[in-house]
Each structure stands twice: as C-alpha cells, then as structure tokens.
Design a protein around this motif. Structure first.
Motif, PDB file in Angstrom:
ATOM      1  N   GLY A   1      -2.213 -22.266   0.025  1.00  0.00           N
ATOM      2  CA  GLY A   1      -2.039 -21.487  -1.203  1.00  0.00           C
ATOM      3  C   GLY A   1      -2.921 -20.251  -1.238  1.00  0.00           C
ATOM      4  O   GLY A   1      -2.485 -19.179  -1.666  1.00  0.00           O
ATOM      5  N   VAL A   2      -4.146 -20.384  -0.787  1.00  0.00           N
ATOM      6  CA  VAL A   2      -5.054 -19.228  -0.743  1.00  0.00           C
ATOM      7  C   VAL A   2      -4.530 -18.182   0.235  1.00  0.00           C
ATOM      8  O   VAL A   2      -4.569 -16.982  -0.048  1.00  0.00           O
ATOM      9  CB  VAL A   2      -6.487 -19.675  -0.379  1.00  0.00           C
ATOM     10  N   LEU A   3      -4.024 -18.629   1.379  1.00  0.00           N
ATOM     11  CA  LEU A   3      -3.446 -17.696   2.343  1.00  0.00           C
ATOM     12  C   LEU A   3      -2.256 -16.958   1.735  1.00  0.00           C
ATOM     13  O   LEU A   3      -2.142 -15.733   1.856  1.00  0.00           O
ATOM     14  CB  LEU A   3      -3.018 -18.434   3.605  1.00  0.00           C
ATOM     15  N   SER A   4      -1.382 -17.674   1.054  1.00  0.00           N
ATOM     16  CA  SER A   4      -0.227 -17.037   0.418  1.00  0.00           C
ATOM     17  C   SER A   4      -0.673 -16.088  -0.689  1.00  0.00           C
ATOM     18  O   SER A   4      -0.107 -15.002  -0.841  1.00  0.00           O
ATOM     19  CB  SER A   4       0.715 -18.100  -0.159  1.00  0.00           C
ATOM     20  N   TRP A   5      -1.678 -16.483  -1.439  1.00  0.00           N
ATOM     21  CA  TRP A   5      -2.173 -15.607  -2.505  1.00  0.00           C
ATOM     22  C   TRP A   5      -2.739 -14.327  -1.916  1.00  0.00           C
ATOM     23  O   TRP A   5      -2.499 -13.244  -2.452  1.00  0.00           O
ATOM     24  CB  TRP A   5      -3.231 -16.314  -3.342  1.00  0.00           C
ATOM     25  N   ARG A   6      -3.491 -14.421  -0.833  1.00  0.00           N
ATOM     26  CA  ARG A   6      -4.053 -13.220  -0.195  1.00  0.00           C
ATOM     27  C   ARG A   6      -2.948 -12.303   0.299  1.00  0.00           C
ATOM     28  O   ARG A   6      -3.036 -11.078   0.144  1.00  0.00           O
ATOM     29  CB  ARG A   6      -4.952 -13.616   0.966  1.00  0.00           C
ATOM     30  N   ARG A   7      -1.923 -12.884   0.903  1.00  0.00           N
ATOM     31  CA  ARG A   7      -0.815 -12.057   1.386  1.00  0.00           C
ATOM     32  C   ARG A   7      -0.060 -11.410   0.230  1.00  0.00           C
ATOM     33  O   ARG A   7       0.341 -10.253   0.315  1.00  0.00           O
ATOM     34  CB  ARG A   7       0.145 -12.907   2.219  1.00  0.00           C
ATOM     35  N   TRP A   8       0.143 -12.157  -0.844  1.00  0.00           N
ATOM     36  CA  TRP A   8       0.840 -11.601  -2.005  1.00  0.00           C
ATOM     37  C   TRP A   8       0.003 -10.506  -2.653  1.00  0.00           C
ATOM     38  O   TRP A   8       0.520  -9.453  -3.027  1.00  0.00           O
ATOM     39  CB  TRP A   8       1.145 -12.715  -2.995  1.00  0.00           C
ATOM     40  N   HIS A   9      -1.280 -10.744  -2.775  1.00  0.00           N
ATOM     41  CA  HIS A   9      -2.183  -9.759  -3.376  1.00  0.00           C
ATOM     42  C   HIS A   9      -2.250  -8.490  -2.520  1.00  0.00           C
ATOM     43  O   HIS A   9      -2.271  -7.382  -3.049  1.00  0.00           O
ATOM     44  CB  HIS A   9      -3.568 -10.369  -3.554  1.00  0.00           C
TER      45      HIS A   9
ATOM     46  N   GLU B   1       3.185   0.433  -1.340  1.00  0.00           N
ATOM     47  CA  GLU B   1       4.184   1.162  -2.122  1.00  0.00           C
ATOM     48  C   GLU B   1       5.443   0.316  -2.224  1.00  0.00           C
ATOM     49  O   GLU B   1       5.922  -0.238  -1.236  1.00  0.00           O
ATOM     50  CB  GLU B   1       4.495   2.496  -1.455  1.00  0.00           C
ATOM     51  N   GLN B   2       5.979   0.210  -3.417  1.00  0.00           N
ATOM     52  CA  GLN B   2       7.136  -0.653  -3.662  1.00  0.00           C
ATOM     53  C   GLN B   2       8.418   0.020  -3.178  1.00  0.00           C
ATOM     54  O   GLN B   2       8.726   1.130  -3.564  1.00  0.00           O
ATOM     55  CB  GLN B   2       7.260  -0.969  -5.157  1.00  0.00           C
ATOM     56  N   PRO B   3       9.165  -0.669  -2.315  1.00  0.00           N
ATOM     57  CA  PRO B   3      10.453  -0.123  -1.884  1.00  0.00           C
ATOM     58  C   PRO B   3      11.477  -0.259  -3.006  1.00  0.00           C
ATOM     59  O   PRO B   3      11.243  -0.970  -3.987  1.00  0.00           O
ATOM     60  CB  PRO B   3      10.822  -1.001  -0.689  1.00  0.00           C
ATOM     61  N   PRO B   4      12.616   0.384  -2.877  1.00  0.00           N
ATOM     62  CA  PRO B   4      13.674   0.220  -3.887  1.00  0.00           C
ATOM     63  C   PRO B   4      14.083  -1.247  -4.006  1.00  0.00           C
ATOM     64  O   PRO B   4      14.087  -1.972  -3.020  1.00  0.00           O
ATOM     65  CB  PRO B   4      14.822   1.068  -3.346  1.00  0.00           C
TER      66      PRO B   4
ATOM     67  N   PRO C   1      11.219  -4.814   4.797  1.00  0.00           N
ATOM     68  CA  PRO C   1      10.236  -5.825   5.203  1.00  0.00           C
ATOM     69  C   PRO C   1       9.117  -6.052   4.175  1.00  0.00           C
ATOM     70  O   PRO C   1       8.638  -7.170   4.035  1.00  0.00           O
ATOM     71  CB  PRO C   1       9.666  -5.265   6.508  1.00  0.00           C
ATOM     72  N   ALA C   2       8.719  -5.020   3.456  1.00  0.00           N
ATOM     73  CA  ALA C   2       7.666  -5.186   2.450  1.00  0.00           C
ATOM     74  C   ALA C   2       8.142  -6.087   1.311  1.00  0.00           C
ATOM     75  O   ALA C   2       7.370  -6.920   0.810  1.00  0.00           O
ATOM     76  CB  ALA C   2       7.235  -3.825   1.901  1.00  0.00           C
ATOM     77  N   SER C   3       9.399  -5.946   0.904  1.00  0.00           N
ATOM     78  CA  SER C   3       9.946  -6.821  -0.138  1.00  0.00           C
ATOM     79  C   SER C   3      10.006  -8.261   0.344  1.00  0.00           C
ATOM     80  O   SER C   3       9.650  -9.190  -0.380  1.00  0.00           O
ATOM     81  CB  SER C   3      11.356  -6.375  -0.525  1.00  0.00           C
ATOM     82  N   ARG C   4      10.442  -8.442   1.566  1.00  0.00           N
ATOM     83  CA  ARG C   4      10.527  -9.777   2.140  1.00  0.00           C
ATOM     84  C   ARG C   4       9.140 -10.414   2.245  1.00  0.00           C
ATOM     85  O   ARG C   4       8.948 -11.574   1.924  1.00  0.00           O
ATOM     86  CB  ARG C   4      11.197  -9.679   3.506  1.00  0.00           C
ATOM     87  N   ARG C   5       8.159  -9.635   2.693  1.00  0.00           N
ATOM     88  CA  ARG C   5       6.799 -10.130   2.835  1.00  0.00           C
ATOM     89  C   ARG C   5       6.223 -10.547   1.480  1.00  0.00           C
ATOM     90  O   ARG C   5       5.609 -11.595   1.331  1.00  0.00           O
ATOM     91  CB  ARG C   5       5.940  -9.054   3.493  1.00  0.00           C
ATOM     92  N   ARG C   6       6.451  -9.741   0.463  1.00  0.00           N
ATOM     93  CA  ARG C   6       5.950 -10.047  -0.880  1.00  0.00           C
ATOM     94  C   ARG C   6       6.634 -11.300  -1.445  1.00  0.00           C
ATOM     95  O   ARG C   6       5.983 -12.169  -2.022  1.00  0.00           O
ATOM     96  CB  ARG C   6       6.176  -8.852  -1.801  1.00  0.00           C
TER      97      ARG C   6
END
Length: 129
Positions: A70-78, A84-87, A93-98
């Motif tokens: 959970g901490v790893l996922s939180w760090r990646r999400w944070h 920069e937010q894609p459309p 890939p940034a949307s998928r990663r988030r």
C-alpha cells in the motif's frame, strides 16, 4: 520488501495485497484444520495456544506485506499527481500509471481490512467443537 519485487509498473503491483490476503486466509484455515484434526489445538507455547500464536504471527507478516504494498502504491500515486495531466480521453501511459497506483492502494486497503477481520476468530475460539 514488496518494493524490490516490483521495480516497474505491472499488474503484480495491483494484486499483491489481495494475493497476500488469500495466502493468509488459506494458511490460517489449513493450520487450524490440521490442529483440530491432529489433536494439537490445545497445545500451548509461550503461554498462548498454538493456533492463536501461529495465527498471530501469520497475521503480522501479512499485515506488514500489505502495508508495504500500500505504501508503494501510495508513493507511485502521489508521484503521478505531480505530472502534467494528459487529456482524459487519451490512452496515455501517465493515466495508466496513475490509475494502477490508485487501484493498488485501494485494493491494499481492502486486503488489510479483510486480513484483520479474518484474524479475529483466532482470538475468540478456544476449542474445535
């Protein structure tokens, strides 16, 4: 612990929490069934029954692994929040990663609650009957 196993984005980072939960459930269920079937349910070690002792140890290990995931996922999400937010309608890939990081965080939270919930009967049952 889990962070070393998951160096890059993968589906494994998404399901590690539920996988630990399932392994915890099966190990406690099988150990308790064996203790009842083989007659060593009432055996005590360190002043505690063998089933609560082993179940508690397994729960601590499972909770540590789930919290680590959970901490790893939180760090990646944070970290993905700062990008920069894609459309919203673009396959980026940034949307998928988030999304993967946020879903992994939520699944780890659910797995943590489920693991703690399934460990509660160990504290209350004192016999196999």
């Amino acid at each position: 612990m889990v962070a070393r196993a998951i160096e890059r984005d993968s589906l494994f980072s998404l399901i590690v929490g539920p996988m630990v939960w399932v392994a915890h459930f099966l190990s406690i269920y099988v150990f308790t069934a064996l203790a009842c079937a083989r007659g060593f349910f009432e055996v005590e070690a360190l002043g505690l029954g063998i089933v609560p002792l082993v179940g508690g140890a397994l729960t601590l290990v499972a909770v540590a692994l789930i919290v680590d995931a959970g901490v790893l996922s939180w760090r990646r999400w944070h970290a993905a929040q700062g990008e920069e937010q894609p459309p919203h309608d673009d396959n980026h890939p940034a949307s998928r990663r988030r999304f993967m990081a946020y879903a992994g965080l939520l699944l780890s939270g659910i797995a943590l609650i489920a693991t703690l919930w399934e460990a509660l009967p160990i504290l209350f049952f004192t016999t196999c009957r």
